[in-house]
Design a protein around this motif. Sequence first.
Motif, PDB file in Angstrom:
ATOM      1  N   ALA A  37      41.355  44.086  42.103  1.00 35.96           N
ATOM      2  CA  ALA A  37      41.593  43.741  42.863  1.00 35.96           C
ATOM      3  C   ALA A  37      41.915  42.314  43.151  1.00 35.96           C
ATOM      4  O   ALA A  37      41.792  41.638  41.575  1.00 35.96           O
ATOM      5  CB  ALA A  37      40.324  43.924  44.498  1.00 35.96           C
ATOM      6  N   TYR A  38      42.584  41.876  43.612  1.00 33.29           N
ATOM      7  CA  TYR A  38      43.360  40.223  43.852  1.00 33.29           C
ATOM      8  C   TYR A  38      44.358  39.981  43.147  1.00 33.29           C
ATOM      9  O   TYR A  38      44.273  39.117  41.625  1.00 33.29           O
ATOM     10  CB  TYR A  38      42.000  39.130  43.845  1.00 33.29           C
ATOM     11  CG  TYR A  38      41.433  39.829  45.373  1.00 33.29           C
ATOM     12  CD1 TYR A  38      41.870  38.343  46.251  1.00 33.29           C
ATOM     13  CD2 TYR A  38      40.069  39.918  44.971  1.00 33.29           C
ATOM     14  CE1 TYR A  38      41.367  38.534  47.267  1.00 33.29           C
ATOM     15  CE2 TYR A  38      39.361  40.499  46.362  1.00 33.29           C
ATOM     16  CZ  TYR A  38      39.399  39.784  47.143  1.00 33.29           C
ATOM     17  OH  TYR A  38      39.006  39.654  48.546  1.00 33.29           O
ATOM     18  N   GLY A  39      45.327  41.434  41.944  1.00 30.35           N
ATOM     19  CA  GLY A  39      46.283  40.739  41.258  1.00 30.35           C
ATOM     20  C   GLY A  39      45.745  41.378  40.475  1.00 30.35           C
ATOM     21  O   GLY A  39      46.832  40.863  38.809  1.00 30.35           O
ATOM     22  N   THR A  40      44.139  41.657  39.433  1.00 32.38           N
ATOM     23  CA  THR A  40      44.136  42.066  38.213  1.00 32.38           C
ATOM     24  C   THR A  40      44.397  43.724  37.514  1.00 32.38           C
ATOM     25  O   THR A  40      43.348  43.262  36.727  1.00 32.38           O
ATOM     26  CB  THR A  40      42.711  41.386  38.165  1.00 32.38           C
ATOM     27  OG1 THR A  40      41.917  41.874  39.171  1.00 32.38           O
ATOM     28  CG2 THR A  40      42.394  40.170  38.654  1.00 32.38           C
ATOM     29  N   ARG A  45      50.498  43.681  36.834  1.00 34.17           N
ATOM     30  CA  ARG A  45      50.931  43.475  35.526  1.00 34.17           C
ATOM     31  C   ARG A  45      52.481  44.170  34.926  1.00 34.17           C
ATOM     32  O   ARG A  45      53.089  43.262  34.254  1.00 34.17           O
ATOM     33  CB  ARG A  45      50.367  43.640  34.576  1.00 34.17           C
ATOM     34  CG  ARG A  45      49.086  42.468  34.264  1.00 34.17           C
ATOM     35  CD  ARG A  45      48.048  43.063  32.565  1.00 34.17           C
ATOM     36  NE  ARG A  45      46.638  44.182  32.286  1.00 34.17           N
ATOM     37  CZ  ARG A  45      45.810  44.322  33.221  1.00 34.17           C
ATOM     38  NH1 ARG A  45      45.099  43.671  34.098  1.00 34.17           N
ATOM     39  NH2 ARG A  45      45.563  45.728  33.198  1.00 34.17           N
ATOM     40  N   ARG A  46      52.656  45.132  35.338  1.00 36.78           N
ATOM     41  CA  ARG A  46      53.457  46.079  35.096  1.00 36.78           C
ATOM     42  C   ARG A  46      54.619  45.100  35.785  1.00 36.78           C
ATOM     43  O   ARG A  46      55.607  45.262  35.407  1.00 36.78           O
ATOM     44  CB  ARG A  46      53.390  47.180  35.055  1.00 36.78           C
ATOM     45  CG  ARG A  46      53.107  48.282  33.976  1.00 36.78           C
ATOM     46  CD  ARG A  46      52.791  49.595  34.254  1.00 36.78           C
ATOM     47  NE  ARG A  46      53.493  50.196  35.119  1.00 36.78           N
ATOM     48  CZ  ARG A  46      54.010  50.975  35.373  1.00 36.78           C
ATOM     49  NH1 ARG A  46      52.331  51.345  36.561  1.00 36.78           N
ATOM     50  NH2 ARG A  46      55.125  52.351  36.472  1.00 36.78           N
ATOM     51  N   VAL A  62      54.162  35.361  36.989  1.00 37.86           N
ATOM     52  CA  VAL A  62      54.784  35.639  38.061  1.00 37.86           C
ATOM     53  C   VAL A  62      53.318  35.810  39.567  1.00 37.86           C
ATOM     54  O   VAL A  62      52.239  36.135  39.367  1.00 37.86           O
ATOM     55  CB  VAL A  62      55.141  37.295  38.419  1.00 37.86           C
ATOM     56  CG1 VAL A  62      55.087  37.876  38.942  1.00 37.86           C
ATOM     57  CG2 VAL A  62      56.555  37.300  36.753  1.00 37.86           C
ATOM     58  N   LEU A  63      53.478  35.609  40.870  1.00 36.84           N
ATOM     59  CA  LEU A  63      53.301  35.533  41.866  1.00 36.84           C
ATOM     60  C   LEU A  63      53.236  36.653  42.990  1.00 36.84           C
ATOM     61  O   LEU A  63      54.831  36.780  43.133  1.00 36.84           O
ATOM     62  CB  LEU A  63      52.211  34.365  42.418  1.00 36.84           C
ATOM     63  CG  LEU A  63      51.628  33.217  41.495  1.00 36.84           C
ATOM     64  CD1 LEU A  63      51.707  32.182  40.577  1.00 36.84           C
ATOM     65  CD2 LEU A  63      51.065  32.304  42.764  1.00 36.84           C
ATOM     66  N   ALA A 239      46.435  39.181  48.503  1.00 36.08           N
ATOM     67  CA  ALA A 239      46.050  39.817  48.805  1.00 36.08           C
ATOM     68  C   ALA A 239      45.373  40.712  47.642  1.00 36.08           C
ATOM     69  O   ALA A 239      45.402  40.453  46.686  1.00 36.08           O
ATOM     70  CB  ALA A 239      47.334  40.976  48.319  1.00 36.08           C
ATOM     71  N   SER A 240      44.556  40.954  48.034  1.00 37.18           N
ATOM     72  CA  SER A 240      42.627  42.012  47.634  1.00 37.18           C
ATOM     73  C   SER A 240      43.489  42.693  47.465  1.00 37.18           C
ATOM     74  O   SER A 240      44.080  43.867  46.219  1.00 37.18           O
ATOM     75  CB  SER A 240      41.953  42.329  48.642  1.00 37.18           C
ATOM     76  OG  SER A 240      42.354  43.341  49.901  1.00 37.18           O
ATOM     77  N   LYS A 241      44.066  43.877  48.113  1.00 36.77           N
ATOM     78  CA  LYS A 241      45.000  45.474  47.823  1.00 36.77           C
ATOM     79  C   LYS A 241      46.739  45.115  46.629  1.00 36.77           C
ATOM     80  O   LYS A 241      47.275  45.665  47.275  1.00 36.77           O
ATOM     81  CB  LYS A 241      44.854  47.059  48.740  1.00 36.77           C
ATOM     82  CG  LYS A 241      43.276  46.941  48.884  1.00 36.77           C
ATOM     83  CD  LYS A 241      43.293  47.880  49.839  1.00 36.77           C
ATOM     84  CE  LYS A 241      42.523  48.738  50.097  1.00 36.77           C
ATOM     85  NZ  LYS A 241      41.887  49.206  51.094  1.00 36.77           N
ATOM     86  N   HIS A 242      45.971  44.394  45.793  1.00 39.25           N
ATOM     87  CA  HIS A 242      47.457  43.683  45.174  1.00 39.25           C
ATOM     88  C   HIS A 242      48.387  44.837  44.651  1.00 39.25           C
ATOM     89  O   HIS A 242      49.415  44.585  44.962  1.00 39.25           O
ATOM     90  CB  HIS A 242      46.908  42.956  43.896  1.00 39.25           C
ATOM     91  CG  HIS A 242      48.222  41.612  44.218  1.00 39.25           C
ATOM     92  ND1 HIS A 242      49.723  41.378  43.884  1.00 39.25           N
ATOM     93  CD2 HIS A 242      47.776  40.678  44.163  1.00 39.25           C
ATOM     94  CE1 HIS A 242      49.589  40.295  43.095  1.00 39.25           C
ATOM     95  NE2 HIS A 242      48.668  39.776  43.864  1.00 39.25           N
TER      96      HIS A 242
END
Length: 344
Positions: A37-40, A45-46, A62-63, A239-242
């Motif tokens: 979650a949270y962008g990890t 990454r891609r 990048v965010l 976003a949690s479900k990034h």
Amino acid sequence: MGTVSAASTAFASDNAAPAHPRALQALHDVNEGTAAAYGTDAVTRRAADALRQAFDAADAEVLFAFTGTAANIIALASAVQPWHEILCSDVAHVLLDEAGGPVRLSGAQLTRLPSDDGLIAPAQLDHRLARLGAVHHSQPRIVTITQSTENGRVWSAPAIGEFVDHAHAGGLLVHVDGSRIANAVAALDVSPAEAIADADIVTVGGTKNGMLFGDALLVRRPEHFSGIHFVQKQIGHLASKHRFVAAQFLAMLEDGLWLDTARHANTMARRLSTGMTAMGLRLASPVEANEVFVHLPADVHRRLAPSYAVHQPDPAVPVVRFVCAWSTTESDVDDALATLRVLL
Ligand SMILES: Cc1ncc(COP(=O)(O)O)c(C=O)c1O
């Protein structure tokens, strides 16, 4: 019971457009099993790599955020202290259409500079920079410009290059509100990197150009935006479900889809504006991207309203905005022109 027909939203905004099937397919495809979650996660990454590659910005952070307003606020609020000044054009979205969010969340002063449809002359910065160091004045720290602008204009590559260099020479950071950056890149037919020149941080629009939701931030000089991840979290845009935001960006960037959709929107705007001028209407601004601003007599606008919901940015000025999107068709354009012809 009689039926009530609603006005068409075909030209109301690019926000009125549907999501592109490939963005929706990407949402479906990424909806497989669990992911960090949270962008990890790997998809995020891609997507970040794809954005870095598109803008030739290997070292950028990048965010992702849900909205363009949030992306702009995160960029500006992480650049300044409360004694700083943020400079923008007199038609900037951050000034007129974000409900004061950039000021509230940064604590800094937002100062409008005169512009030509959002295009600011570099010399306009000098009046503000003259205040640097004087304790009585807010200190200019960052200037934000919009590409393409709120009035549908495009900064040429040399013009944006000169502006950004001038700002940097004066010690300012530069943010580009690129909610419609794809339209600018497509219009200029240059690389995305050339369309943003040496800007330090860029909002990269997704929603207006075919995504269901999501805009990104390309942070080329992260050392000047050190708290940016905390600001993003504080305002509720981590976003949690990034992966669902990121997957759409991946889909749009793949095979240059984001530029195809933007190019199409620009072409439709050109078709519309050409038809308007052929029937004697006067454009309020040159049509350079996907928006058409046209002078319409008040009675024509009033009689058009039941057929088309189009925005009049300033109630005191009889200029109406038509926005084309990736989904606008030639027959949408021709139907609108036919309606206008009858009204005129
Ligand atoms: C130039 C510009 N910047 C930012 C935004 C903000 O986007 P959102 O509505 O997703 O917050 C808009 C939306 O219309 C815009 O036109």
